[in-house]
Design a protein around this motif. Structure first.
Motif, PDB file in Angstrom:
ATOM      1  N   VAL A 105      75.122 -51.711   5.737  1.00 59.67           N
ATOM      2  CA  VAL A 105      73.796 -51.276   5.277  1.00 59.67           C
ATOM      3  C   VAL A 105      72.947 -50.870   6.471  1.00 59.67           C
ATOM      4  O   VAL A 105      72.277 -49.824   6.458  1.00 59.67           O
ATOM      5  CB  VAL A 105      73.109 -52.389   4.458  1.00 59.67           C
ATOM      6  N   PHE A 106      72.949 -51.675   7.525  1.00 58.25           N
ATOM      7  CA  PHE A 106      72.178 -51.347   8.727  1.00 58.25           C
ATOM      8  C   PHE A 106      72.667 -50.047   9.356  1.00 58.25           C
ATOM      9  O   PHE A 106      71.859 -49.214   9.770  1.00 58.25           O
ATOM     10  CB  PHE A 106      72.269 -52.494   9.738  1.00 58.25           C
ATOM     11  N   LEU A 107      73.968 -49.841   9.413  1.00 56.54           N
ATOM     12  CA  LEU A 107      74.529 -48.628  10.007  1.00 56.54           C
ATOM     13  C   LEU A 107      74.154 -47.392   9.189  1.00 56.54           C
ATOM     14  O   LEU A 107      73.707 -46.378   9.751  1.00 56.54           O
ATOM     15  CB  LEU A 107      76.056 -48.740  10.105  1.00 56.54           C
ATOM     16  N   VAL A 108      74.278 -47.463   7.878  1.00 55.85           N
ATOM     17  CA  VAL A 108      73.936 -46.313   7.032  1.00 55.85           C
ATOM     18  C   VAL A 108      72.438 -46.033   7.091  1.00 55.85           C
ATOM     19  O   VAL A 108      72.017 -44.875   7.176  1.00 55.85           O
ATOM     20  CB  VAL A 108      74.402 -46.568   5.580  1.00 55.85           C
ATOM     21  N   PHE A 109      71.621 -47.079   7.087  1.00 56.05           N
ATOM     22  CA  PHE A 109      70.174 -46.880   7.197  1.00 56.05           C
ATOM     23  C   PHE A 109      69.808 -46.250   8.536  1.00 56.05           C
ATOM     24  O   PHE A 109      68.991 -45.317   8.593  1.00 56.05           O
ATOM     25  CB  PHE A 109      69.451 -48.221   7.028  1.00 56.05           C
ATOM     26  N   SER A 110      70.423 -46.731   9.614  1.00 56.79           N
ATOM     27  CA  SER A 110      70.134 -46.174  10.938  1.00 56.79           C
ATOM     28  C   SER A 110      70.567 -44.721  11.039  1.00 56.79           C
ATOM     29  O   SER A 110      69.828 -43.886  11.585  1.00 56.79           O
ATOM     30  CB  SER A 110      70.834 -47.001  12.017  1.00 56.79           C
ATOM     31  N   LEU A 111      71.739 -44.409  10.535  1.00 55.38           N
ATOM     32  CA  LEU A 111      72.209 -43.019  10.572  1.00 55.38           C
ATOM     33  C   LEU A 111      71.326 -42.122   9.715  1.00 55.38           C
ATOM     34  O   LEU A 111      71.007 -40.999  10.110  1.00 55.38           O
ATOM     35  CB  LEU A 111      73.662 -42.941  10.095  1.00 55.38           C
ATOM     36  N   LEU A 138      67.152 -37.988   9.506  1.00 56.91           N
ATOM     37  CA  LEU A 138      65.830 -37.576   9.038  1.00 56.91           C
ATOM     38  C   LEU A 138      64.915 -37.211  10.207  1.00 56.91           C
ATOM     39  O   LEU A 138      64.228 -36.176  10.173  1.00 56.91           O
ATOM     40  CB  LEU A 138      65.200 -38.691   8.205  1.00 56.91           C
ATOM     41  N   VAL A 139      64.908 -38.014  11.257  1.00 51.93           N
ATOM     42  CA  VAL A 139      64.085 -37.728  12.434  1.00 51.93           C
ATOM     43  C   VAL A 139      64.547 -36.439  13.099  1.00 51.93           C
ATOM     44  O   VAL A 139      63.728 -35.600  13.502  1.00 51.93           O
ATOM     45  CB  VAL A 139      64.104 -38.914  13.416  1.00 51.93           C
ATOM     46  N   ALA A 140      65.857 -36.231  13.194  1.00 51.91           N
ATOM     47  CA  ALA A 140      66.373 -35.003  13.803  1.00 51.91           C
ATOM     48  C   ALA A 140      65.996 -33.774  12.979  1.00 51.91           C
ATOM     49  O   ALA A 140      65.630 -32.729  13.539  1.00 51.91           O
ATOM     50  CB  ALA A 140      67.894 -35.097  13.953  1.00 51.91           C
ATOM     51  N   MET A 141      66.052 -33.889  11.654  1.00 49.96           N
ATOM     52  CA  MET A 141      65.670 -32.757  10.806  1.00 49.96           C
ATOM     53  C   MET A 141      64.185 -32.444  10.930  1.00 49.96           C
ATOM     54  O   MET A 141      63.798 -31.281  11.007  1.00 49.96           O
ATOM     55  CB  MET A 141      66.035 -33.042   9.344  1.00 49.96           C
ATOM     56  N   VAL A 142      63.358 -33.476  10.962  1.00 52.74           N
ATOM     57  CA  VAL A 142      61.922 -33.257  11.092  1.00 52.74           C
ATOM     58  C   VAL A 142      61.609 -32.626  12.448  1.00 52.74           C
ATOM     59  O   VAL A 142      60.816 -31.683  12.542  1.00 52.74           O
ATOM     60  CB  VAL A 142      61.144 -34.579  10.896  1.00 52.74           C
ATOM     61  N   ALA A 143      62.248 -33.122  13.503  1.00 54.03           N
ATOM     62  CA  ALA A 143      61.993 -32.581  14.837  1.00 54.03           C
ATOM     63  C   ALA A 143      62.498 -31.148  14.961  1.00 54.03           C
ATOM     64  O   ALA A 143      61.921 -30.341  15.690  1.00 54.03           O
ATOM     65  CB  ALA A 143      62.658 -33.461  15.889  1.00 54.03           C
ATOM     66  N   THR A 144      63.541 -30.811  14.246  1.00 56.43           N
ATOM     67  CA  THR A 144      64.108 -29.470  14.343  1.00 56.43           C
ATOM     68  C   THR A 144      63.394 -28.476  13.441  1.00 56.43           C
ATOM     69  O   THR A 144      63.132 -27.345  13.848  1.00 56.43           O
ATOM     70  CB  THR A 144      65.603 -29.505  13.957  1.00 56.43           C
ATOM     71  N   LEU A 145      63.087 -28.884  12.221  1.00 60.29           N
ATOM     72  CA  LEU A 145      62.573 -27.946  11.239  1.00 60.29           C
ATOM     73  C   LEU A 145      61.071 -27.723  11.305  1.00 60.29           C
ATOM     74  O   LEU A 145      60.591 -26.668  10.907  1.00 60.29           O
ATOM     75  CB  LEU A 145      62.961 -28.402   9.830  1.00 60.29           C
ATOM     76  N   LEU A 146      60.327 -28.698  11.777  1.00 60.55           N
ATOM     77  CA  LEU A 146      58.885 -28.500  11.869  1.00 60.55           C
ATOM     78  C   LEU A 146      58.564 -27.619  13.064  1.00 60.55           C
ATOM     79  O   LEU A 146      59.091 -27.810  14.159  1.00 60.55           O
ATOM     80  CB  LEU A 146      58.164 -29.849  12.014  1.00 60.55           C
ATOM     81  N   PRO A 147      57.739 -26.650  12.861  1.00 57.89           N
ATOM     82  CA  PRO A 147      57.382 -25.788  13.989  1.00 57.89           C
ATOM     83  C   PRO A 147      56.545 -26.555  15.005  1.00 57.89           C
ATOM     84  O   PRO A 147      55.731 -27.405  14.651  1.00 57.89           O
ATOM     85  CB  PRO A 147      56.581 -24.654  13.349  1.00 57.89           C
ATOM     86  N   SER A 148      56.771 -26.253  16.243  1.00 60.47           N
ATOM     87  CA  SER A 148      55.989 -26.923  17.282  1.00 60.47           C
ATOM     88  C   SER A 148      54.606 -26.307  17.346  1.00 60.47           C
ATOM     89  O   SER A 148      54.433 -25.084  17.235  1.00 60.47           O
ATOM     90  CB  SER A 148      56.687 -26.800  18.638  1.00 60.47           C
ATOM     91  N   ARG A 149      53.619 -27.132  17.500  1.00 57.99           N
ATOM     92  CA  ARG A 149      52.245 -26.651  17.561  1.00 57.99           C
ATOM     93  C   ARG A 149      51.836 -26.548  19.027  1.00 57.99           C
ATOM     94  O   ARG A 149      51.853 -27.527  19.751  1.00 57.99           O
ATOM     95  CB  ARG A 149      51.318 -27.607  16.822  1.00 57.99           C
ATOM     96  N   ARG A 150      51.514 -25.352  19.403  1.00 56.55           N
ATOM     97  CA  ARG A 150      51.108 -25.123  20.786  1.00 56.55           C
ATOM     98  C   ARG A 150      49.604 -24.955  20.830  1.00 56.55           C
ATOM     99  O   ARG A 150      49.011 -24.297  19.994  1.00 56.55           O
ATOM    100  CB  ARG A 150      51.781 -23.876  21.332  1.00 56.55           C
TER     101      ARG A 150
END
Length: 99
Positions: free
Chosen positions: A72-78, A83-95
Motif C-alpha cells: 500500500v505504501f509503495l503504490v501510494f508513493s508511486l 501525480l507530482v511529475a504530471m503536475v510539474a510537467t503539464l502546468l505551464p511555468s509562470r514567468r
C-alpha cells in the motif's frame, strides 16, 4: 356491430390519482434538490471510490511478494510521484515579466 367507446384521459382521472401524480412530482423535485445540494460531496466520494478500486489491483499484485502494508505504501508513493511529475510537467511555468 358497435364500436367500443373510447375514453379520454380526463375520464380516467380522479382526485386520488391527481394527488398521487402531484406528490410524485414533488418527490422527484425534492430528490433533485437534495442531490444538487450535496453534489460536491457525492462527486468527491465517487472519485475516491473509483481511485480506491483502481489502486487495489497493483496493491494485490505487490502483496504477493511483500506485506500488504508495504505494498500500500509503495503504490501510494508511486501514485503520488506520478501525480507530482504530471503536475510539474503539464502546468505551464509562470514567468514574471519585468518592464
Amino acid at each position: 356491430m358497435s364500436e367500443p367507446k373510447r375514453q379520454s384521459i380526463w375520464d380516467n382521472l380522479n382526485n386520488t390519482k391527481l394527488v398521487r401524480y402531484v406528490l410524485l412530482f414533488v418527490l422527484a423535485w425534492a430528490i433533485v434538490q437534495v442531490l444538487a445540494y450535496f453534489s460536491s460531496i457525492i462527486i468527491t466520494f465517487t472519485f475516491a471510490t473509483i481511485f480506491a478500486f483502481l489502486l487495489n489491483f497493483p496493491v494485490r499484485w505487490f502483496s504477493r511478494v511483500m506485506p500488504r502494508s508495504l505494498a500500500v505504501f509503495l503504490v501510494f508513493s508511486l501514485g503520488l510521484l506520478i501525480l507530482v511529475a504530471m503536475v510539474a510537467t503539464l502546468l505551464p511555468s509562470r514567468r514574471k515579466t519585468t518592464e
